[in-house]
Design a protein around this motif. Structure first.
Motif, mmCIF file in Angstrom:
data_model
loop_
_atom_site.group_PDB
_atom_site.id
_atom_site.type_symbol
_atom_site.label_atom_id
_atom_site.label_comp_id
_atom_site.label_asym_id
_atom_site.label_seq_id
_atom_site.Cartn_x
_atom_site.Cartn_y
_atom_site.Cartn_z
ATOM 1 N N ASP A 8 -20.199 35.756 -40.067
ATOM 2 C CA ASP A 8 -19.770 36.796 -39.052
ATOM 3 C C ASP A 8 -20.693 36.673 -37.887
ATOM 4 O OD1 ASP A 8 -17.865 37.551 -40.630
ATOM 5 O OD2 ASP A 8 -18.808 39.532 -41.243
ATOM 6 N N MET A 9 -21.886 36.659 -38.083
ATOM 7 C CA MET A 9 -22.692 36.333 -36.971
ATOM 8 C C MET A 9 -22.576 35.124 -36.285
ATOM 9 S SD MET A 9 -26.986 36.213 -36.852
ATOM 10 C CE MET A 9 -26.762 34.179 -37.290
ATOM 11 N N LEU A 10 -22.530 34.102 -36.916
ATOM 12 C CA LEU A 10 -22.352 32.903 -36.067
ATOM 13 C C LEU A 10 -20.949 32.731 -35.682
ATOM 14 C CD1 LEU A 10 -23.442 30.412 -38.884
ATOM 15 C CD2 LEU A 10 -24.949 30.969 -36.880
ATOM 16 N N ARG A 11 -19.772 33.353 -36.004
ATOM 17 C CA ARG A 11 -18.723 33.330 -35.531
ATOM 18 C C ARG A 11 -18.500 34.048 -34.204
ATOM 19 N NH1 ARG A 11 -16.224 35.185 -39.628
ATOM 20 N NH2 ARG A 11 -15.951 33.339 -40.867
ATOM 21 N N PHE A 12 -19.259 35.177 -34.156
ATOM 22 C CA PHE A 12 -19.300 36.001 -32.885
ATOM 23 C C PHE A 12 -20.145 35.380 -31.869
ATOM 24 C CE2 PHE A 12 -21.988 38.777 -30.247
ATOM 25 C CZ PHE A 12 -21.007 39.941 -29.670
ATOM 26 N N GLY A 13 -21.272 34.709 -32.354
ATOM 27 C CA GLY A 13 -21.947 33.908 -31.066
ATOM 28 C C GLY A 13 -20.778 32.876 -30.441
ATOM 29 N N ASN B 233 -32.197 27.820 -22.242
ATOM 30 C CA ASN B 233 -31.211 26.969 -21.351
ATOM 31 C C ASN B 233 -30.088 26.776 -21.623
ATOM 32 O OD1 ASN B 233 -31.591 24.361 -22.304
ATOM 33 N ND2 ASN B 233 -33.767 24.467 -21.480
ATOM 34 N N VAL B 234 -29.129 26.556 -20.934
ATOM 35 C CA VAL B 234 -27.760 26.181 -21.026
ATOM 36 C C VAL B 234 -27.773 24.999 -22.334
ATOM 37 C CG1 VAL B 234 -25.496 25.187 -20.633
ATOM 38 C CG2 VAL B 234 -26.671 26.906 -19.132
ATOM 39 N N ALA B 235 -28.545 24.122 -22.254
ATOM 40 C CA ALA B 235 -28.727 22.774 -23.130
ATOM 41 C C ALA B 235 -29.033 23.212 -24.621
ATOM 42 C CB ALA B 235 -29.645 21.587 -22.488
ATOM 43 N N GLU B 236 -29.949 24.112 -24.586
ATOM 44 C CA GLU B 236 -30.202 24.827 -25.980
ATOM 45 C C GLU B 236 -28.942 25.720 -26.400
ATOM 46 O OE1 GLU B 236 -34.004 26.745 -26.252
ATOM 47 O OE2 GLU B 236 -35.003 24.950 -25.367
ATOM 48 N N VAL B 237 -28.296 26.319 -25.604
ATOM 49 C CA VAL B 237 -27.287 27.128 -25.966
ATOM 50 C C VAL B 237 -26.265 26.589 -26.571
ATOM 51 C CG1 VAL B 237 -25.177 28.482 -25.228
ATOM 52 C CG2 VAL B 237 -27.584 28.960 -24.507
ATOM 53 N N LEU B 238 -25.904 25.187 -25.916
ATOM 54 C CA LEU B 238 -24.956 24.185 -26.415
ATOM 55 C C LEU B 238 -25.207 23.583 -27.984
ATOM 56 C CD1 LEU B 238 -23.803 22.461 -23.017
ATOM 57 C CD2 LEU B 238 -22.556 24.174 -24.485
ATOM 58 N N ALA B 239 -26.615 23.554 -28.054
ATOM 59 C CA ALA B 239 -27.149 22.830 -29.212
ATOM 60 C C ALA B 239 -26.723 23.815 -30.363
ATOM 61 C CB ALA B 239 -28.647 22.363 -29.077
ATOM 62 N N TRP B 240 -27.318 25.051 -30.039
ATOM 63 C CA TRP B 240 -27.228 26.184 -30.880
ATOM 64 C C TRP B 240 -25.732 26.326 -31.363
ATOM 65 C CZ3 TRP B 240 -24.076 30.418 -31.503
ATOM 66 C CH2 TRP B 240 -24.512 31.411 -32.614
ATOM 67 N N ALA B 241 -24.753 26.171 -30.716
ATOM 68 C CA ALA B 241 -23.413 26.053 -30.761
ATOM 69 C C ALA B 241 -22.824 25.027 -31.631
ATOM 70 C CB ALA B 241 -22.348 26.110 -29.522
ATOM 71 N N GLU B 242 -23.272 23.831 -31.494
ATOM 72 C CA GLU B 242 -22.997 22.771 -32.150
ATOM 73 C C GLU B 242 -23.398 22.924 -33.788
ATOM 74 O OE1 GLU B 242 -23.609 17.966 -32.153
ATOM 75 O OE2 GLU B 242 -24.265 19.043 -30.797
ATOM 76 N N ASN B 243 -24.821 23.456 -33.802
ATOM 77 C CA ASN B 243 -25.107 23.423 -34.925
ATOM 78 C C ASN B 243 -24.730 24.624 -35.895
ATOM 79 O OD1 ASN B 243 -27.123 21.337 -34.608
ATOM 80 N ND2 ASN B 243 -28.687 22.742 -33.862
ATOM 81 N N SER B 244 -24.379 25.643 -35.161
ATOM 82 C CA SER B 244 -23.774 26.809 -36.013
ATOM 83 C C SER B 244 -22.452 26.294 -36.207
ATOM 84 C CB SER B 244 -23.810 28.075 -35.032
ATOM 85 O OG SER B 244 -25.087 28.260 -34.645
ATOM 86 N N ALA B 245 -21.626 25.787 -35.723
ATOM 87 C CA ALA B 245 -20.380 25.437 -36.173
ATOM 88 C C ALA B 245 -20.280 24.593 -37.153
ATOM 89 C CB ALA B 245 -19.566 24.615 -34.730
ATOM 90 N N ARG C 30 -22.733 24.919 -39.440
ATOM 91 C CA ARG C 30 -23.028 25.760 -40.587
ATOM 92 C C ARG C 30 -22.032 26.625 -40.890
ATOM 93 N NH1 ARG C 30 -25.537 27.104 -45.127
ATOM 94 N NH2 ARG C 30 -26.461 29.192 -45.116
ATOM 95 N N LEU C 31 -21.019 27.129 -40.075
ATOM 96 C CA LEU C 31 -19.929 27.815 -40.283
ATOM 97 C C LEU C 31 -19.081 27.207 -41.124
ATOM 98 C CD1 LEU C 31 -18.583 30.690 -39.719
ATOM 99 C CD2 LEU C 31 -17.635 29.791 -37.710
ATOM 100 N N THR C 32 -18.830 26.171 -40.704
ATOM 101 C CA THR C 32 -17.889 25.201 -41.553
ATOM 102 C C THR C 32 -18.430 25.149 -43.042
ATOM 103 O OG1 THR C 32 -17.301 23.732 -39.791
ATOM 104 C CG2 THR C 32 -16.905 22.736 -42.077
ATOM 105 N N GLU C 33 -19.646 24.848 -43.138
ATOM 106 C CA GLU C 33 -20.185 24.946 -44.444
ATOM 107 C C GLU C 33 -19.953 26.488 -45.270
ATOM 108 O OE1 GLU C 33 -24.512 24.947 -46.600
ATOM 109 O OE2 GLU C 33 -24.464 23.889 -44.876
ATOM 110 N N LEU C 34 -20.281 27.450 -44.568
ATOM 111 C CA LEU C 34 -20.069 28.727 -45.109
ATOM 112 C C LEU C 34 -18.683 29.078 -45.284
ATOM 113 C CD1 LEU C 34 -22.696 30.730 -42.913
ATOM 114 C CD2 LEU C 34 -22.884 30.041 -45.264
ATOM 115 N N GLU C 35 -17.715 28.723 -44.676
ATOM 116 C CA GLU C 35 -16.144 28.999 -44.920
ATOM 117 C C GLU C 35 -15.802 28.099 -45.791
ATOM 118 O OE1 GLU C 35 -14.810 28.444 -40.945
ATOM 119 O OE2 GLU C 35 -14.926 30.566 -40.214
#
Length: 580
Positions: A195-200, A329-341, A343-348
């Motif tokens: 849920d946290m990853l999905r919200f982010g 910065n935005v580059a790190e935000v985009l990296a977080w989004a890629e990794n979290s996506a 991880r979310l696929t794994e959790l789901e």
């Protein structure tokens, strides 16, 4: 066949031993001496050479360290030699020099063939060189795990091959079980994480940041915030370079440079150096006109629209909200989004993963059951041969009516694996509980050796087991520390005779207090203390002739000069020689 032979050990500052050399030879060597003289230090010393645990208490009081050095003759190409040479050790004319130092603080160092090596390497070599058996080993034989290991060692490849496959499947099953347990027991935590990853990810997707956008917007905001000042400065600069239309009389840089160029053009033909300067001034004029044109274009293009500035600041605020949560910065935000996506696929995919793991677990349990049954059958077959061989050996150790057998059993367990139609408990070594049984005389029911064997009987069972091993899985040297404890009379004679026979195939060193055993030795060493309670270089000596008779007399009656004891000692030696 050429085998390894432990030729010599030098012991310094170890326990009661100050400085002594123990000279050994092929065949059967007996080490004797008064109680407390330091005989057991021979075993302790060899244990250190073979990678045993170092203990600061072993260091002689007042000494900085204890040192044990050994010289082992090893045949070329043997596993021990290959492993030693891989570690950088060098052989000295077919002998391998081994040393171990233990400091008074408990620190330990090992050397092999002149090269410093990890202590663990000495322990590796020990498996190929020496089998050490003392009172602790005798007690170890009472443990069921050691009895199973003894049977597996005797069985050889028949057990080792299925056991290797079983161990690999067992390891994989344990890993799958751990992962399944983690997924199922942490379902709530994993759902909260999803849920946290999905919200982010939804928050980032709503803003749609672009790589480098934060830097570009910061620059634009800075420019828009100072638009008037920038436009004014550009206008002044343009006027200084190209003139001001509203002031026709004003002097600008372009006009001045053009005037200088015209003045020089008139005379440049008279001097090449001046001609070169004239050309450079011409280049300056061109550069001034280019810069002036760009300043004019800059001023015209400068957007001073306050609405655009507000839009830029609003966008920057949206990006700042993301960088506060997900990166610097935005580059790190985009990296977080890629990794979290990912991880979310794994959790789901937990439900699907649980299904896959469950299917693999069930398949492995079935495979494990089949391997366990194969392993159990191999152990059962080997147990019959092993028990028969040990029983035969006991007959030659004054236990002619003793019978040894194995009880191989399994324990029912609903959470276990299926073996031969039963669900039984399993572990890393299979499903079998192996227990060595002894019936010491006819009519006696077989009982676990821990309960059915006296101290002397247990000593003989252990010796019989080792003799059987010598025929199937031999090592070059055997060291027994009072394996004859609790034995006397005819049984002691039989133990001496059996050790002498074993010595025909390997080097045998025995620390003993029994004259019946020592009489069968090819060589007898005496360990004795000096008046100050220490063992020195002269305190370990080879006994021959009259000296050996005197020591056997002491061991028999405590009186070296007793005529009766001397006669008995000579009789023992004569009988042992005749038996050889």
């Amino acid at each position: 066949m050429v085998v390894s032979v432990l030729e010599e050990m030098r012991i310094r500052s170890l326990g009661v031993i100050d400085d002594a050399v123990v000279e050994l030879s092929p065949g059967f060597t007996a080490v004797t001496g008064e109680t407390g003289a330091g005989k057991t230090m021979v075993v302790t010393s060899l244990g250190l050479l073979l990678g045993g645990r170092a203990d600061a208490a072993l260091v002689r009081i007042g000494a900085r360290n204890a040192v044990v050095e050994g010289r082992i003759a090893v045949p070329e190409g043997s596993p021990a030699v290959v492993r030693a040479e891989e570690a950088g050790a060098e052989l000295d004319e077919g002998t391998l020099l081994v040393s171990r130092t233990v400091s008074a603080e408990g620190r330990s160092r090992a050397h092999l063939g002149g090269r410093s090596v990890p202590v663990g390497l000495l322990a590796e070599l020990a498996d190929d060189l020496v089998a050490v058996h003392g009172q602790s080993d005798q007690q170890g034989l009472l443990k069921l795990s050691r009895q199973r290991q003894a049977l597996d060692r005797y069985a050889g490849y028949a057990v080792a091959v299925p056991l290797g496959k079983y161990a690999e499947a067992y390891k994989r099953l344990r890993a799958i079980s751990v992962e399944l347990e983690e997924i199922t027991t942490r379902a709530r935590e994993r759902a909260q994480e999803a849920d946290m990853l999905r919200f982010g990810l939804e928050e980032i997707a709503a803003v749609e940041p672009r790589a480098g956008e934060d830097t570009e917007l910061a620059e634009e905001a800075e420019r828009l915030g100072h638009a008037e000042a920038l436009a004014s400065a550009a206008a002044v600069g343009h006027a200084a370079l190209a003139g001001n239309p509203e002031d026709p009389e004003g002097v600008d840089a372009g006009t001045l440079v053009a005037g200088a160029q015209r003045a020089l053009e008139a005379v440049r033909a008279h001097d090449p150096a001046l001609a070169a300067l004239t050309d450079r001034i011409g280049e300056i004029g061109i550069l001034l006109r280019d810069v002036a044109g760009e300043l004019a274009g800059y001023a015209d293009d400068l957007d001073a629209d306050p609405l655009r500035l507000a839009a830029v600041e609003e966008r920057r605020a949206a990006l700042t909200a993301l960088t506060r949560k997900y990166g610097e910065n935005v580059a790190e935000v985009l990296a977080w989004a890629e990794n979290s996506a990912a991880r979310l696929t794994e959790l789901e995919g937990d439900d699907e993963r649980i299904g896959e793991l469950t299917a693999e677990r069930d398949a492995l349990r079935s495979e494990l059951g089949a391997l366990a049954q194969e392993l159990s059958e191999a152990r059962t077959e080997a147990a019959e041969r092993f028990a028969a061989a040990v029983t035969e050996e006991l007959a030659s150790l004054a236990m002619p009516h003793a019978r040894v057998s194995f009880d191989i059993r399994q324990t029912e367990d609903p959470d276990g694996v299926e073996v031969d139609g039963r669900t039984v408990a399993y572990g890393p070594s299979g499903v079998d509980e192996v227990e060595l049984l002894l019936a010491p005389h006819p009519g006696a029911p077989p009982r676990p050796i821990a309960k059915g064997a006296s101290g002397g009987e247990l000593s003989r069972v252990m010796l019989a087991v080792e003799v059987v091993f010598a025929g199937t899985d031999p090592v070059p040297t055997y060291l027994f520390d009072e394996v004859d404890a609790g034995v006397g009379g005819k049984a002691a004679v039989e133990i001496g005779r059996r050790l002498a026979r074993l010595a025909k195939k390997a080097q045998v060193v025995v620390v003993t207090h029994l004259p019946q055993v020592a009489a069968f030795a090819d060589r007898q060493l005496l360990v004795e203390k000096t008046d100050d309670g220490s063992v020195t270089r002269s305190g370990v000596k080879v006994l021959e002739g009259e000296d050996r008779v005197r020591e056997l007399s002491r061991m028999l009656a405590g009186q070296e000069d007793s005529e009766t004891a001397r006669a008995h000692a000579e009789e023992l030696l004569a009988a042992a020689r005749a038996d050889a």
